[in-house]
Design an enzyme around this catalytic site. Structure first.
Site, PDB file in Angstrom:
ATOM      1  N   ASP A  76      -1.447 -17.452 -13.925  1.00 22.51           N
ATOM      2  CA  ASP A  76      -2.601 -18.348 -14.118  1.00 22.51           C
ATOM      3  C   ASP A  76      -3.866 -17.585 -14.502  1.00 22.51           C
ATOM      4  O   ASP A  76      -4.853 -18.164 -14.948  1.00 22.51           O
ATOM      5  CB  ASP A  76      -2.853 -19.121 -12.815  1.00 22.51           C
ATOM      6  CG  ASP A  76      -3.182 -18.193 -11.653  1.00 22.51           C
ATOM      7  OD1 ASP A  76      -4.332 -18.158 -11.215  1.00 22.51           O
ATOM      8  OD2 ASP A  76      -2.273 -17.453 -11.187  1.00 22.51           O
ATOM      9  N   HIS A  80       0.843  -1.197   0.000  1.00 20.31           N
ATOM     10  CA  HIS A  80       0.000   0.000   0.000  1.00 20.31           C
ATOM     11  C   HIS A  80       0.876   1.244   0.000  1.00 20.31           C
ATOM     12  O   HIS A  80       1.909   1.292   0.675  1.00 20.31           O
ATOM     13  CB  HIS A  80      -0.910  -0.014   1.232  1.00 20.31           C
ATOM     14  CG  HIS A  80      -1.972   1.040   1.194  1.00 20.31           C
ATOM     15  ND1 HIS A  80      -1.711   2.340   1.528  1.00 20.31           N
ATOM     16  CD2 HIS A  80      -3.259   0.977   0.836  1.00 20.31           C
ATOM     17  CE1 HIS A  80      -2.826   3.048   1.383  1.00 20.31           C
ATOM     18  NE2 HIS A  80      -3.776   2.240   0.959  1.00 20.31           N
TER      19      HIS A  80
HETATM   20  P1  GTP Z   1      -0.253  -6.116   0.053  1.00 15.80           P
HETATM   21  O1  GTP Z   1       0.541  -6.787   1.105  1.00 15.80           O
HETATM   22  O2  GTP Z   1      -1.471  -5.491   0.604  1.00 15.80           O
HETATM   23  O3  GTP Z   1       0.551  -5.166  -0.755  1.00 15.80           O
HETATM   24  O4  GTP Z   1      -0.750  -7.279  -0.991  1.00 15.80           O
HETATM   25  P2  GTP Z   1       0.099  -8.539  -1.454  1.00 15.80           P
HETATM   26  O5  GTP Z   1       1.028  -8.140  -2.528  1.00 15.80           O
HETATM   27  O6  GTP Z   1       0.675  -9.221  -0.285  1.00 15.80           O
HETATM   28  O7  GTP Z   1      -1.038  -9.432  -2.135  1.00 15.80           O
HETATM   29  P3  GTP Z   1      -1.726 -10.730  -1.522  1.00 15.80           P
HETATM   30  O8  GTP Z   1      -0.756 -11.838  -1.421  1.00 15.80           O
HETATM   31  O9  GTP Z   1      -2.472 -10.343  -0.303  1.00 15.80           O
HETATM   32  O10 GTP Z   1      -2.703 -11.117  -2.712  1.00 15.80           O
HETATM   33  C1  GTP Z   1      -3.721 -10.240  -3.196  1.00 15.80           C
HETATM   34  C2  GTP Z   1      -4.770 -11.059  -3.906  1.00 15.80           C
HETATM   35  O11 GTP Z   1      -4.229 -11.648  -5.089  1.00 15.80           O
HETATM   36  C3  GTP Z   1      -5.310 -12.238  -3.082  1.00 15.80           C
HETATM   37  O12 GTP Z   1      -6.677 -12.336  -3.306  1.00 15.80           O
HETATM   38  C4  GTP Z   1      -4.574 -13.430  -3.640  1.00 15.80           C
HETATM   39  O13 GTP Z   1      -5.303 -14.631  -3.525  1.00 15.80           O
HETATM   40  C5  GTP Z   1      -4.435 -13.045  -5.107  1.00 15.80           C
HETATM   41  N1  GTP Z   1      -3.264 -13.697  -5.728  1.00 15.80           N
HETATM   42  C6  GTP Z   1      -1.984 -13.662  -5.316  1.00 15.80           C
HETATM   43  N2  GTP Z   1      -1.195 -14.382  -6.129  1.00 15.80           N
HETATM   44  C7  GTP Z   1      -2.000 -14.887  -7.094  1.00 15.80           C
HETATM   45  C8  GTP Z   1      -1.759 -15.725  -8.239  1.00 15.80           C
HETATM   46  O14 GTP Z   1      -0.645 -16.163  -8.528  1.00 15.80           O
HETATM   47  N3  GTP Z   1      -2.838 -16.013  -9.004  1.00 15.80           N
HETATM   48  C9  GTP Z   1      -4.090 -15.554  -8.728  1.00 15.80           C
HETATM   49  N4  GTP Z   1      -5.070 -15.898  -9.542  1.00 15.80           N
HETATM   50  N5  GTP Z   1      -4.339 -14.777  -7.658  1.00 15.80           N
HETATM   51  C10 GTP Z   1      -3.320 -14.448  -6.854  1.00 15.80           C
END
Ligand code: GTP
Ligand code: MG
Length: 364
Positions: free
Chosen positions: A184, A131
């Site tokens: 994916d 964020h």
């Molecule tokens: P922040 O920590 O808030 O910056 O987010 P983040 O980068 O840690 O993202 P997070 O891992 O929370 O994932 C965000 C969303 O993307 C979730 O709903 C996950 O399930 C989805 N997501 C993450 N990786 C993948 C992926 O490889 N494929 C798909 N289809 N969805 C994904």
């Protein structure tokens, strides 16, 4: 060029008898180099110097006591691009699903065993928030890391915090590995992401550049093994070392006040070994380490180089980003913490004076 025979002859003339194809000791190399007026460059010393320049943590006393240490990797990137999901897959946890609003709000530090060539190797991962409000945490994450792993969602491409994360990694002078995530998904376009990255100066290896980029699905685990292998390769090239046999030094990752434990601080030890009973000073805080907990909340007696550890026993909550150090006694610690507090007060006064808005309460 100097022939082998000449070198042997030189040693014989000094009464030293090298046994054929043996290795030359450091002293022998120094002798031969001074004889032929060749400048000796001690690779280990040069490396320590470089590391010291970067992190200012190793010193000359460490030179002959250096041991391999695990790499510290920081995962950075735009919000929701899948950083925590990637770590969840690697750690076999489900942290992302439990986060408030689905966003990470602090830095998580985890020790992970990665199977490489049938061997378990330790890596330390820092998960940072994507964020935009948490830029300071990303900067801090980049400062303590050995390698930055930038996660970019293939269906979204480079966004503002992707660019910001790349800038932090470059400013910290650490190698960058890119994980192009969510391959994916419908609408995923990894080739476009490669294009975008090359336009901001990160040239993919597959296009002849020097930035490794791996296309993955953190959710499905696709190609995560490749990513880990790439990470370990880059880490190996860095020859990461520290001296575990000395008083610990490191950086504060996060700190807070726990209702029952009091001030708690998560550190990454960067050199030495932190032990229960050690006296530490960290910015304006100090105290005797009463208990240490690993990343799984388990009590431990000590933490060596690269290892994240939670400490209780400080007199108050230090500021994130402060460095900590073990000192000889509580008196020394108190003195140091007080003089640091004084410095901070003076800085504040100068800042306020600079604004031309000095009031009596500025000095309170
Ligand atoms: P922040 O920590 O808030 O910056 O987010 P983040 O980068 O840690 O993202 P997070 O891992 O929370 O994932 C965000 C969303 O993307 C979730 O709903 C996950 O399930 C989805 N997501 C993450 N990786 C993948 C992926 O490889 N494929 C798909 N289809 N969805 C994904
Ligand atoms: Mg996250």
């Amino acid at each position: 060029a100097i022939s082998e025979g000449e070198i042997l002859g030189y040693f014989y003339s000094k009464g030293i008898k090298p046994d054929g194809v043996q290795k030359l000791s450091k002293d022998m190399v120094k002798m031969i180099c001074s004889e032929y007026e060749v400048e000796v460059i001690d690779a280990a010393a040069v490396r320590v110097e470089e590391m010291a320049k970067k992190k200012e943590i190793l010193d000359e006393d460490d030179l002959d006591k250096l041991e391999d240490r695990p790499p510290v990797l920081t995962i950075m990137g735009h919000v929701d691009h899948g950083k925590t999901t990637l770590l969840d897959y690697i750690r076999k946890t489900k942290v992302a699903a439990g986060e408030a609003g689905g966003i990470t709000q602090g830095i998580g530090a985890y020790k992970v065993l990665v199977p490489i060539d049938g061997k378990q190797q330790t890596c330390v991962f820092l998960d940072t928030p994507g964020h935009e409000a948490f830029g300071a945490m990303r900067a801090r994450g980049a400062r303590v890391t050995d390698i930055a792993v930038i996660v970019v969602a293939a269906d979204d491409g480079i966004r503002p915090q992707t660019t910001e994360a790349i800038a932090h990694a470059k400013a910290a002078g650490v190698p960058i590995i890119v994980a192009i995530n969510k391959i994916d998904k419908d609408g995923a376009n990894p080739e476009r992401v490669l294009q975008e990255l090359s336009s901001v100066g990160l040239m993919p290896e597959e296009w002849g550049g020097d930035t490794p980029m791996v296309k993955i699905s953190a959710l499905k685990g696709e190609n995560v093994d490749d990513l880990l292998e790439t990470i370990m390769l880059v880490a190996e090239l860095q020859e990461l070392k520290a001296n575990p046999q000395r008083n610990a030094k490191g950086t504060l990752i996060e700190a807070g006040l726990d209702k029952s434990k009091g001030p708690v601080a998560t550190f990454i030890v960067q050199n030495g070994t932190l032990k229960r009973g050690d006296v530490i000073v960290c910015g304006e805080a100090f105290g005797k380490v009463r208990a240490l907990f690993d990343d799984k909340g388990k009590r431990v007696d000590e933490a060596g180089p690269s290892i994240p550890v939670q400490v209780i026993g400080l007199n108050n909550v230090p500021s994130a980003g402060d460095e900590f150090e073990v000192v000889g006694s509580l008196d020394v610690a108190r003195e140091r913490a007080e003089s640091r507090a004084e410095e901070v007060r003076n800085e504040r006064i100068t800042e306020k004076a600079g604004d031309g808005k000095v009031t009596l309460s500025s000095f309170a």
